[in-house]
Design a protein around this motif. Sequence first.
Motif, mmCIF file in Angstrom:
data_model
loop_
_atom_site.group_PDB
_atom_site.id
_atom_site.type_symbol
_atom_site.label_atom_id
_atom_site.label_comp_id
_atom_site.label_asym_id
_atom_site.label_seq_id
_atom_site.Cartn_x
_atom_site.Cartn_y
_atom_site.Cartn_z
ATOM 1 N N MET A 7 0.835 -1.212 0.000
ATOM 2 C CA MET A 7 0.000 0.000 0.000
ATOM 3 C C MET A 7 0.872 1.265 0.000
ATOM 4 N N ARG A 8 1.919 1.244 0.829
ATOM 5 C CA ARG A 8 2.790 2.397 0.915
ATOM 6 C C ARG A 8 3.545 2.611 -0.394
ATOM 7 N N VAL A 9 3.967 1.513 -1.044
ATOM 8 C CA VAL A 9 4.682 1.606 -2.302
ATOM 9 C C VAL A 9 3.801 2.206 -3.384
ATOM 10 N N SER A 10 2.555 1.777 -3.438
ATOM 11 C CA SER A 10 1.633 2.300 -4.444
ATOM 12 C C SER A 10 1.373 3.786 -4.230
ATOM 13 N N ARG A 11 1.353 4.223 -2.981
ATOM 14 C CA ARG A 11 1.148 5.645 -2.691
ATOM 15 C C ARG A 11 2.350 6.471 -3.155
ATOM 16 N N VAL A 12 3.545 5.939 -2.920
ATOM 17 C CA VAL A 12 4.760 6.630 -3.368
ATOM 18 C C VAL A 12 4.775 6.732 -4.885
ATOM 19 N N LEU A 13 4.403 5.632 -5.553
ATOM 20 C CA LEU A 13 4.364 5.644 -7.009
ATOM 21 C C LEU A 13 3.331 6.630 -7.532
ATOM 22 N N TYR A 14 2.206 6.719 -6.835
ATOM 23 C CA TYR A 14 1.155 7.663 -7.242
ATOM 24 C C TYR A 14 1.645 9.107 -7.124
ATOM 25 N N VAL A 15 2.291 9.414 -5.998
ATOM 26 C CA VAL A 15 2.808 10.766 -5.791
ATOM 27 C C VAL A 15 3.889 11.086 -6.824
ATOM 28 N N ALA A 16 4.792 10.119 -7.053
ATOM 29 C CA ALA A 16 5.857 10.330 -8.025
ATOM 30 C C ALA A 16 5.279 10.541 -9.418
ATOM 31 N N GLY A 17 4.243 9.774 -9.762
ATOM 32 C CA GLY A 17 3.601 9.926 -11.062
ATOM 33 C C GLY A 17 2.930 11.280 -11.215
ATOM 34 N N ALA A 18 2.285 11.740 -10.130
ATOM 35 C CA ALA A 18 1.610 13.039 -10.169
ATOM 36 C C ALA A 18 2.614 14.174 -10.335
ATOM 37 N N ILE A 19 3.731 14.084 -9.608
ATOM 38 C CA ILE A 19 4.767 15.106 -9.718
ATOM 39 C C ILE A 19 5.354 15.129 -11.125
ATOM 40 N N THR A 20 5.606 13.941 -11.661
ATOM 41 C CA THR A 20 6.168 13.847 -13.015
ATOM 42 C C THR A 20 5.222 14.452 -14.043
ATOM 43 N N LEU A 21 3.936 14.147 -13.903
ATOM 44 C CA LEU A 21 2.946 14.683 -14.829
ATOM 45 C C LEU A 21 2.886 16.203 -14.753
ATOM 46 N N CYS A 22 2.862 16.742 -13.541
ATOM 47 C CA CYS A 22 2.825 18.204 -13.371
ATOM 48 C C CYS A 22 4.071 18.851 -13.968
ATOM 49 N N TRP A 23 5.203 18.191 -13.762
ATOM 50 C CA TRP A 23 6.468 18.710 -14.290
ATOM 51 C C TRP A 23 6.431 18.737 -15.820
ATOM 52 N N LEU A 24 5.919 17.662 -16.419
ATOM 53 C CA LEU A 24 5.840 17.590 -17.875
ATOM 54 C C LEU A 24 4.919 18.666 -18.437
ATOM 55 N N VAL A 25 3.790 18.871 -17.771
ATOM 56 C CA VAL A 25 2.842 19.894 -18.220
ATOM 57 C C VAL A 25 3.475 21.276 -18.115
ATOM 58 N N ALA A 26 4.174 21.524 -17.002
ATOM 59 C CA ALA A 26 4.829 22.822 -16.816
ATOM 60 C C ALA A 26 5.887 23.049 -17.893
ATOM 61 N N ALA A 27 6.664 22.011 -18.204
ATOM 62 C CA ALA A 27 7.695 22.135 -19.243
ATOM 63 C C ALA A 27 7.061 22.422 -20.598
ATOM 64 N N ALA A 28 5.949 21.748 -20.879
ATOM 65 C CA ALA A 28 5.260 21.967 -22.152
ATOM 66 C C ALA A 28 4.720 23.388 -22.247
ATOM 67 N N LEU A 29 4.183 23.901 -21.152
ATOM 68 C CA LEU A 29 3.653 25.270 -21.152
ATOM 69 C C LEU A 29 4.772 26.297 -21.329
ATOM 70 N N ILE A 30 5.914 26.044 -20.712
ATOM 71 C CA ILE A 30 7.060 26.945 -20.866
ATOM 72 C C ILE A 30 7.503 26.985 -22.326
ATOM 73 N N CYS A 31 7.595 25.804 -22.932
ATOM 74 C CA CYS A 31 8.004 25.750 -24.346
ATOM 75 C C CYS A 31 6.979 26.450 -25.240
ATOM 76 N N LEU A 32 5.702 26.250 -24.933
ATOM 77 C CA LEU A 32 4.649 26.885 -25.718
ATOM 78 C C LEU A 32 4.716 28.399 -25.608
#
Length: 213
Positions: free
Chosen positions: A1-26
């Motif tokens: 359960m704890r591992v899945s939560r860490v993966l979820y948080v890491a995935g959310a951070i990665t997604l936000c980072w990717l969106v931010a990078a895309a917006l900067i480039c745009l």
Amino acid sequence: MRVSRVLYVAGAITLCWLVAAALICLRGVTMPFDGADVAVVFGNALAVDGTPKPILAARLDTAVKCHRAGLCPVLFVSGSIDGPGLNEATAMRAWLIGHGVKQNAIVVDEHGDNTLASARNAVAFMREHRMTRVMLVTQYYHLPRARLAFERAGAAVVLGAFPHRFRAMDVYSSWREVPAYAVYFARLALDENAKPVSFRPVRFLMRLFSKSE
């Protein structure tokens, strides 16, 4: 359960980072392009022989095209010293002169250690010469942070131009630009007069030895 939560948080951070990078480039590729009083070319790495590496040469080529089209009569080259014989600003001036730009159309700023320092130096020059419109020449992912620095420094109209070449390295560079933009935004929001911060190890050693002589 704890591992899945860490993966979820890491995935959310990665997604936000990717969106931010895309917006900067745009934001970078959609910056307005028009005539300006001066074009500011940001420095970048030099080869061991002191000549501009491909990234910097592409920026300079973009500036030359702008200059020849009559859209930016003055070219303000801003860089720093990366080591003995490696002066970005003077190397840029030499490159521009070698490509047909008259020396009196080039302004050299050897103290552009970072984006904010270049912005402050360029805006001071603009005020001295009663200029209001500036064209920033750099990579597209760097344009939003550069624009932020110039606007906070007091530039009235900020335009942008960039080399229309994509490199695989751009993916990493745009990813890295996310925290860089966030730091600039936060620092300048808290203090418009925040001092530019950079550390160039070679330049530091050169100054240290020159003082000891």
